[in-house]
Design a protein around this motif. Structure first.
Motif, PDB file in Angstrom:
ATOM      1  N   SER A   1     -19.122   4.398  16.827  1.00 18.77           N
ATOM      2  CA  SER A   1     -18.938   2.945  16.884  1.00 18.77           C
ATOM      3  C   SER A   1     -18.852   2.459  18.334  1.00 18.77           C
ATOM      4  O   SER A   1     -18.659   3.231  19.265  1.00 18.77           O
ATOM      5  CB  SER A   1     -17.677   2.556  16.130  1.00 18.77           C
ATOM      6  OG  SER A   1     -16.558   3.201  16.699  1.00 18.77           O
TER       7      SER A   1
ATOM      8  N   LYS B   1       1.073   2.091  11.523  1.00 19.83           N
ATOM      9  CA  LYS B   1      -0.077   2.875  11.975  1.00 19.83           C
ATOM     10  C   LYS B   1      -1.284   1.955  12.083  1.00 19.83           C
ATOM     11  O   LYS B   1      -1.249   0.834  11.590  1.00 19.83           O
ATOM     12  CB  LYS B   1      -0.390   3.982  10.965  1.00 19.83           C
ATOM     13  CG  LYS B   1       0.736   4.964  10.702  1.00 19.83           C
ATOM     14  CD  LYS B   1       0.401   5.850   9.523  1.00 19.83           C
ATOM     15  CE  LYS B   1       1.512   6.845   9.254  1.00 19.83           C
ATOM     16  NZ  LYS B   1       1.595   7.899  10.261  1.00 19.83           N
TER      17      LYS B   1
ATOM     18  N   ARG C   1      -0.092   4.813   1.657  1.00 14.86           N
ATOM     19  CA  ARG C   1      -0.563   4.906   3.047  1.00 14.86           C
ATOM     20  C   ARG C   1       0.217   5.903   3.902  1.00 14.86           C
ATOM     21  O   ARG C   1      -0.136   6.122   5.037  1.00 14.86           O
ATOM     22  CB  ARG C   1      -0.504   3.539   3.719  1.00 14.86           C
ATOM     23  CG  ARG C   1      -1.663   2.642   3.350  1.00 14.86           C
ATOM     24  CD  ARG C   1      -1.720   1.474   4.302  1.00 14.86           C
ATOM     25  NE  ARG C   1      -2.691   0.484   3.856  1.00 14.86           N
ATOM     26  CZ  ARG C   1      -3.946   0.482   4.209  1.00 14.86           C
ATOM     27  NH1 ARG C   1      -4.411   1.437   4.990  1.00 14.86           N
ATOM     28  NH2 ARG C   1      -4.759  -0.471   3.791  1.00 14.86           N
TER      29      ARG C   1
ATOM     30  N   GLY D   1      -5.207   1.186  10.915  1.00 13.93           N
ATOM     31  CA  GLY D   1      -5.925   1.434   9.671  1.00 13.93           C
ATOM     32  C   GLY D   1      -7.024   2.451   9.899  1.00 13.93           C
ATOM     33  O   GLY D   1      -6.781   3.620  10.176  1.00 13.93           O
ATOM     34  N   THR D   2      -8.248   2.007   9.848  1.00 11.88           N
ATOM     35  CA  THR D   2      -9.364   2.920  10.100  1.00 11.88           C
ATOM     36  C   THR D   2      -9.632   3.043  11.586  1.00 11.88           C
ATOM     37  O   THR D   2      -9.474   2.081  12.337  1.00 11.88           O
ATOM     38  CB  THR D   2     -10.637   2.425   9.392  1.00 11.88           C
ATOM     39  OG1 THR D   2     -11.720   3.267   9.767  1.00 11.88           O
ATOM     40  CG2 THR D   2     -10.980   0.997   9.803  1.00 11.88           C
ATOM     41  N   ARG D   3     -10.046   4.210  12.004  1.00 10.12           N
ATOM     42  CA  ARG D   3     -10.441   4.395  13.408  1.00 10.12           C
ATOM     43  C   ARG D   3     -11.925   4.153  13.595  1.00 10.12           C
ATOM     44  O   ARG D   3     -12.427   4.192  14.705  1.00 10.12           O
ATOM     45  CB  ARG D   3     -10.097   5.810  13.867  1.00 10.12           C
ATOM     46  CG  ARG D   3      -8.592   6.038  13.867  1.00 10.12           C
ATOM     47  CD  ARG D   3      -8.237   7.302  14.594  1.00 10.12           C
ATOM     48  NE  ARG D   3      -6.787   7.456  14.644  1.00 10.12           N
ATOM     49  CZ  ARG D   3      -6.172   8.409  15.320  1.00 10.12           C
ATOM     50  NH1 ARG D   3      -6.883   9.297  15.979  1.00 10.12           N
ATOM     51  NH2 ARG D   3      -4.859   8.496  15.334  1.00 10.12           N
ATOM     52  N   GLY D   4     -12.638   3.940  12.502  1.00 10.29           N
ATOM     53  CA  GLY D   4     -14.063   3.654  12.621  1.00 10.29           C
ATOM     54  C   GLY D   4     -14.862   4.929  12.802  1.00 10.29           C
ATOM     55  O   GLY D   4     -14.316   5.994  13.100  1.00 10.29           O
ATOM     56  N   PRO D   5     -16.180   4.857  12.615  1.00 10.03           N
ATOM     57  CA  PRO D   5     -17.030   6.031  12.832  1.00 10.03           C
ATOM     58  C   PRO D   5     -17.041   6.427  14.302  1.00 10.03           C
ATOM     59  O   PRO D   5     -16.837   5.609  15.183  1.00 10.03           O
ATOM     60  CB  PRO D   5     -18.415   5.556  12.370  1.00 10.03           C
ATOM     61  CG  PRO D   5     -18.372   4.076  12.486  1.00 10.03           C
ATOM     62  CD  PRO D   5     -16.957   3.676  12.207  1.00 10.03           C
ATOM     63  N   SER D   6     -17.305   7.680  14.565  1.00  8.57           N
ATOM     64  CA  SER D   6     -17.240   8.182  15.939  1.00  8.57           C
ATOM     65  C   SER D   6     -18.298   7.562  16.835  1.00  8.57           C
ATOM     66  O   SER D   6     -18.171   7.559  18.057  1.00  8.57           O
ATOM     67  CB  SER D   6     -17.405   9.710  15.940  1.00  8.57           C
ATOM     68  OG  SER D   6     -18.638  10.057  15.351  1.00  8.57           O
TER      69      SER D   6
ATOM     70  N   HIS E   1       0.858  -1.187   0.000  1.00  5.96           N
ATOM     71  CA  HIS E   1       0.000   0.000   0.000  1.00  5.96           C
ATOM     72  C   HIS E   1       0.894   1.238   0.000  1.00  5.96           C
ATOM     73  O   HIS E   1       1.176   1.831   1.039  1.00  5.96           O
ATOM     74  CB  HIS E   1      -0.925  -0.010   1.218  1.00  5.96           C
ATOM     75  CG  HIS E   1      -2.243  -0.658   0.939  1.00  5.96           C
ATOM     76  ND1 HIS E   1      -3.252  -0.031   0.281  1.00  5.96           N
ATOM     77  CD2 HIS E   1      -2.698  -1.900   1.201  1.00  5.96           C
ATOM     78  CE1 HIS E   1      -4.287  -0.849   0.163  1.00  5.96           C
ATOM     79  NE2 HIS E   1      -3.978  -1.990   0.710  1.00  5.96           N
TER      80      HIS E   1
ATOM     81  N   VAL F   1      -9.744   3.987  20.664  1.00  4.95           N
ATOM     82  CA  VAL F   1      -8.985   3.351  19.585  1.00  4.95           C
ATOM     83  C   VAL F   1      -7.515   3.360  19.985  1.00  4.95           C
ATOM     84  O   VAL F   1      -7.078   4.237  20.734  1.00  4.95           O
ATOM     85  CB  VAL F   1      -9.164   4.096  18.248  1.00  4.95           C
ATOM     86  CG1 VAL F   1     -10.570   3.940  17.725  1.00  4.95           C
ATOM     87  CG2 VAL F   1      -8.807   5.564  18.392  1.00  4.95           C
TER      88      VAL F   1
END
Length: 343
Positions: A251, A242, A237, A244-249, A234, A256
């Motif tokens: 969630s 690091k 990136r 990856g995604t921290r997800g929606p707030s 990747h 995180v």
């Protein structure tokens, strides 16, 4: 292109948040066990971490597959010079429904010890005999209202030259066993006199160890939370070490993984077993002494397995609050490694 992982387990535990530096180098327990004993005794002691070695012993745990056989065991050494009980603290139920201090009764201490204690600023009471006599009468008159007694105890780091300090740690230790009257008599008998670890613990028993772990400074998420490094292919990136995604707030996770302080946390290790208690340092000192510590000069404990903290760190040893078995005797040691740790 290779296989791409679509999901991974949660990293880190919310049970140990916040991951920040401990507020004190020698933590005291937040809770105490109830012991089944007619004889009152202190429920804790303080020792200094020396290092590790290994022994061979006869496995005496009945449920072990090696029961009755000689086994190799890595062990930790904790040096436990005598402590000095300084004062009694009586606790009663307060107006808000929580325990509060009734009063303190201080022993008649030597000038040298008193000077060291006053540097710690643990009490505002003026320690004079007439005033203390009234405090003791107050405790005796309210024995029925007292929930529990605790003892203020001073360590003696001056007996461990490798520590390089003289100022004692002052800690509060609860008294267990017997009734309040018996506990009061017991504490009055030990006040102001050196108390050995042999008067608190016995060989073979389990203990809990409360202390501060090794500090590792500010670390990234790979080391701090064991997050898997991102794949190298990747290119876009901007780095692979690091998350990856921290997800929606909104969630489910309450946090995180993020970089930050790692180590130097207050932690409790449960059910560590005391293999041996000895007054003879020659039984444990390796040739050349323990690396980064030196030689043991006082009473010491041999504890099964590893324990938290850096060398020379003070550790609080407490009666087990949730023992998983109750050993009746100490195991038989057949060999102790005394070879030099310096090659």
């Amino acid at each position: 292109m290779g296989h791409r992982k679509l999901a991974s387990p949660r990293r880190g535990s919310a049970g140990v948040r916040p991951r920040k530096r401990a507020s004190e180098i020698l933590p005291t327990p937040r809770s105490w066990p109830t012991i089944q004993s007619n004889e009152p005794k202190l429920l804790g002691f303080v020792g200094y971490k020396v290092g590790m070695t290994h022994i061979f012993m006869i496995d005496d745990k009945p449920t072990s597959p090696n029961y009755g056989k000689e086994i190799y065991v890595p062990v930790s050494i904790v040096e436990t010079p005598p402590v000095i009980p300084l004062a009694i603290r009586a606790y009663v139920m307060g107006p808000k429904g929580e325990p509060t201090t009734l009063t303190e009764y201080w022993a008649d201490l030597s000038e040298d010890l008193l000077k060291l204690i006053q540097q710690r600023k643990v009490t505002r009471l003026k320690i004079d005999k007439e005033r203390m006599k009234g405090k003791l009468e107050e405790i005796n008159n309210k024995l029925n209202d007292i929930l529990y007694l605790r003892v203020l105890v001073a360590t003696q780091p001056k007996l461990v030259p490798s520590l390089g300090k003289k100022k004692p740690e002052i800690i509060e230790v609860q008294v267990g066993g017997g009734d309040i009257k018996a506990q009061l008599n017991y504490v009055l008998n030990i006040l102001g006199k050196p108390l050995s670890v042999k008067d608190v613990f016995k060989e073979g028993q389990l203990i809990d160890i409360i202390g501060v772990t090794k500090g590792k400074g500010f670390q990234g998420v790979i080391k701090r939370y064991s997050v898997v490094e991102l794949p190298r292919w990747h290119k876009h990136r901007k780095g692979s070490r690091k998350i990856g995604t921290r997800g929606p707030s909104f969630s489910t996770p309450s946090y995180v993984p993020q970089p930050g302080q790692m180590g130097f946390h207050r932690r409790t290790e449960y059910n560590k077993r005391i293999i041996k208690i000895s007054d003879d340092p020659n039984e444990i000192n390796p040739k050349g002494g323990f690396v980064n510590y030196g030689i043991v000069r006082n009473t010491f404990l041999i504890i099964e397995g590893s324990i938290i903290g850096a060398k020379k760190r003070p550790l609080f040893l407490r009666y087990p609050i949730r023992p998983n078995w109750i050993p009746q005797t100490a195991p038989k040691i057949t060999y102790v490694n005394l070879y030099s740790q310096q090659g």
